[in-house]
Design a protein around this motif. Structure first.
Motif, PDB file in Angstrom:
ATOM      1  N   SER A 293     -49.941  26.426  10.743  1.00  0.00           N
ATOM      2  CA  SER A 293     -49.186  26.982  11.862  1.00  0.00           C
ATOM      3  C   SER A 293     -49.911  26.658  13.161  1.00  0.00           C
ATOM      4  O   SER A 293     -51.141  26.640  13.218  1.00  0.00           O
ATOM      5  CB  SER A 293     -49.020  28.499  11.704  1.00  0.00           C
TER       6      SER A 293
ATOM      7  N   ARG B 282     -38.696  30.362   3.888  1.00  0.00           N
ATOM      8  CA  ARG B 282     -39.978  30.418   3.177  1.00  0.00           C
ATOM      9  C   ARG B 282     -40.069  29.407   2.035  1.00  0.00           C
ATOM     10  O   ARG B 282     -41.105  28.765   1.840  1.00  0.00           O
ATOM     11  CB  ARG B 282     -40.219  31.832   2.647  1.00  0.00           C
ATOM     12  N   GLU B 283     -38.990  29.234   1.288  1.00  0.00           N
ATOM     13  CA  GLU B 283     -39.031  28.331   0.135  1.00  0.00           C
ATOM     14  C   GLU B 283     -39.266  26.879   0.547  1.00  0.00           C
ATOM     15  O   GLU B 283     -39.756  26.072  -0.263  1.00  0.00           O
ATOM     16  CB  GLU B 283     -37.737  28.449  -0.676  1.00  0.00           C
TER      17      GLU B 283
ATOM     18  N   GLU C 191     -46.338  37.420   3.088  1.00  0.00           N
ATOM     19  CA  GLU C 191     -45.026  37.186   2.482  1.00  0.00           C
ATOM     20  C   GLU C 191     -45.096  36.243   1.280  1.00  0.00           C
ATOM     21  O   GLU C 191     -44.066  35.841   0.749  1.00  0.00           O
ATOM     22  CB  GLU C 191     -44.067  36.617   3.526  1.00  0.00           C
TER      23      GLU C 191
ATOM     24  N   VAL D 250     -46.641  33.080   0.969  1.00  0.00           N
ATOM     25  CA  VAL D 250     -46.851  31.645   1.127  1.00  0.00           C
ATOM     26  C   VAL D 250     -48.301  31.355   0.744  1.00  0.00           C
ATOM     27  O   VAL D 250     -49.233  31.897   1.337  1.00  0.00           O
ATOM     28  CB  VAL D 250     -46.549  31.185   2.567  1.00  0.00           C
TER      29      VAL D 250
ATOM     30  N   VAL E 118     -49.610  24.620   4.633  1.00  0.00           N
ATOM     31  CA  VAL E 118     -48.936  24.938   5.882  1.00  0.00           C
ATOM     32  C   VAL E 118     -49.968  25.157   6.986  1.00  0.00           C
ATOM     33  O   VAL E 118     -50.904  25.953   6.822  1.00  0.00           O
ATOM     34  CB  VAL E 118     -48.065  26.200   5.732  1.00  0.00           C
TER      35      VAL E 118
ATOM     36  N   VAL F  13     -51.856  28.677   3.590  1.00  0.00           N
ATOM     37  CA  VAL F  13     -51.553  28.757   5.016  1.00  0.00           C
ATOM     38  C   VAL F  13     -52.841  28.716   5.825  1.00  0.00           C
ATOM     39  O   VAL F  13     -53.796  29.452   5.537  1.00  0.00           O
ATOM     40  CB  VAL F  13     -50.786  30.054   5.364  1.00  0.00           C
TER      41      VAL F  13
ATOM     42  N   MET G  90     -47.277  35.017   7.014  1.00  0.00           N
ATOM     43  CA  MET G  90     -46.891  34.125   5.928  1.00  0.00           C
ATOM     44  C   MET G  90     -47.681  34.405   4.659  1.00  0.00           C
ATOM     45  O   MET G  90     -47.126  34.402   3.552  1.00  0.00           O
ATOM     46  CB  MET G  90     -47.053  32.663   6.359  1.00  0.00           C
ATOM     47  N   ARG G  91     -48.963  34.675   4.810  1.00  0.00           N
ATOM     48  CA  ARG G  91     -49.768  35.008   3.629  1.00  0.00           C
ATOM     49  C   ARG G  91     -49.300  36.328   3.021  1.00  0.00           C
ATOM     50  O   ARG G  91     -49.222  36.480   1.800  1.00  0.00           O
ATOM     51  CB  ARG G  91     -51.249  35.071   4.015  1.00  0.00           C
TER      52      ARG G  91
ATOM     53  N   LEU H 141     -38.871  33.250   8.901  1.00  0.00           N
ATOM     54  CA  LEU H 141     -39.709  33.014   7.728  1.00  0.00           C
ATOM     55  C   LEU H 141     -38.981  33.394   6.450  1.00  0.00           C
ATOM     56  O   LEU H 141     -39.019  32.654   5.456  1.00  0.00           O
ATOM     57  CB  LEU H 141     -41.025  33.793   7.854  1.00  0.00           C
TER      58      LEU H 141
ATOM     59  N   LEU I 151     -41.510  25.847   2.359  1.00  0.00           N
ATOM     60  CA  LEU I 151     -42.946  25.641   2.532  1.00  0.00           C
ATOM     61  C   LEU I 151     -43.690  25.527   1.201  1.00  0.00           C
ATOM     62  O   LEU I 151     -44.885  25.234   1.184  1.00  0.00           O
ATOM     63  CB  LEU I 151     -43.537  26.797   3.342  1.00  0.00           C
ATOM     64  N   ALA I 152     -43.006  25.736   0.112  1.00  0.00           N
ATOM     65  CA  ALA I 152     -43.645  25.752  -1.205  1.00  0.00           C
ATOM     66  C   ALA I 152     -44.274  24.400  -1.534  1.00  0.00           C
ATOM     67  O   ALA I 152     -43.709  23.342  -1.244  1.00  0.00           O
ATOM     68  CB  ALA I 152     -42.622  26.126  -2.271  1.00  0.00           C
TER      69      ALA I 152
END
Length: 261
Positions: free
Chosen positions: A181, A171-172, A199, A201, A179, A204, A196-197, A167, A174-175
């Protein structure tokens, strides 16, 4: 004729009586002649069991009598033969290992999307807000090789504990996307969505119930191949029939393999 009912379920919920619960579930599954694996940890329960239909349903009714598991949802599929060789009830540190102690799903879930809604989004090519969809496969690389959603992101992780590092690297990518999962039964993609949240993103969601619930509710639309399962059936087609021949003895015997969903 398919006479064995397979049930898969998990729930993130605080469990502080693991030893007592383990002993009770061992007795119940033995009395009902069920086989499979149940993992218990302070963060929750994760199970995959197989047996006669009435026995499996009796087990679920009994488990749901405990207020902690009253809303436990199960995925069901059928097989001609028992895919497990024995019954294991184990105490573990995590019900799905991520080695990221800050992730506590019982304290609050990431939002989810159900299978019919995801299919509709994939049909139209975007979510209801018009944003593109990024389907993120959180399973191990060898599982993905058996089948996945069309165009899904695959970071080729070797084990779920590799996901946090992957991730950070990607991560970038996914911008600007919604998303979603996904995994086999929901447990890994739920932990992944929470991470992810955490971090940063922004948008999600987790696929509720994973691939198995998607197959159950809408079939194989936008999915290619089959879904690897950690029991003797090896893979399931979108109609939830077992396609592989021969049992996977290692998966049927090893609780850390047989329960990853």
């Amino acid at each position: 004729m398919q006479e064995i009912l397979n049930i898969a379920a998990y729930k993130f919920v605080a469990i502080d009586d693991g030893e007592l619960l383990r002993d009770a579930l061992r007795a119940t599954t033995h009395a009902l002649a069920l086989k499979g694996t149940i993992l218990l940890a302070p963060e929750g329960i994760n199970l995959f069991l197989a047996g006669e239909k009435d026995a499996a349903h009796d087990f679920l009714r009994g488990l749901r009598a405990d207020p902690r598991f009253a809303d436990l949802e199960a995925k069901e599929s059928w097989s001609e033969a028992q895919p497990f060789r024995r019954m294991l009830v184990k105490l573990k540190r995590e019900i799905i290992r991520m080695d990221h102690p800050a992730i506590q799903p019982a304290a609050g879930r990431a939002p989810g999307v159900d299978a019919p809604t995801l299919k509709r989004w994939l049909d139209q090519g975007h979510d209801d807000a018009g944003k593109p969809i990024a389907l993120l496969d959180t399973r191990n690389a060898f599982e993905v090789d058996h089948g996945s959603f069309d165009g899904a992101i695959d970071w080729r992780i070797g084990k779920f504990t590799d996901f946090p590092k992957a991730l950070k690297k990607h991560r970038e990518d996914l911008a600007g996307k919604t998303v979603v999962s996904f995994c086999t039964g929901g447990i890994r993609c739920e932990k992944a969505a929470i991470l992810m949240r955490e971090e940063g993103v922004a948008d999600v969601l987790q696929l509720e119930g994973g691939i198995l619930k998607y197959f159950e509710q809408v079939g194989g639309a936008h999915y290619h191949g089959e879904c690897f399962v950690f029991d003797g059936r090896e893979t399931l087609a979108p109609d939830l029939s077992a396609r592989a021949s021969g049992a996977s003895a290692r998966a049927a015997e090893d609780p850390d393999i047989a329960i990853k969903r």
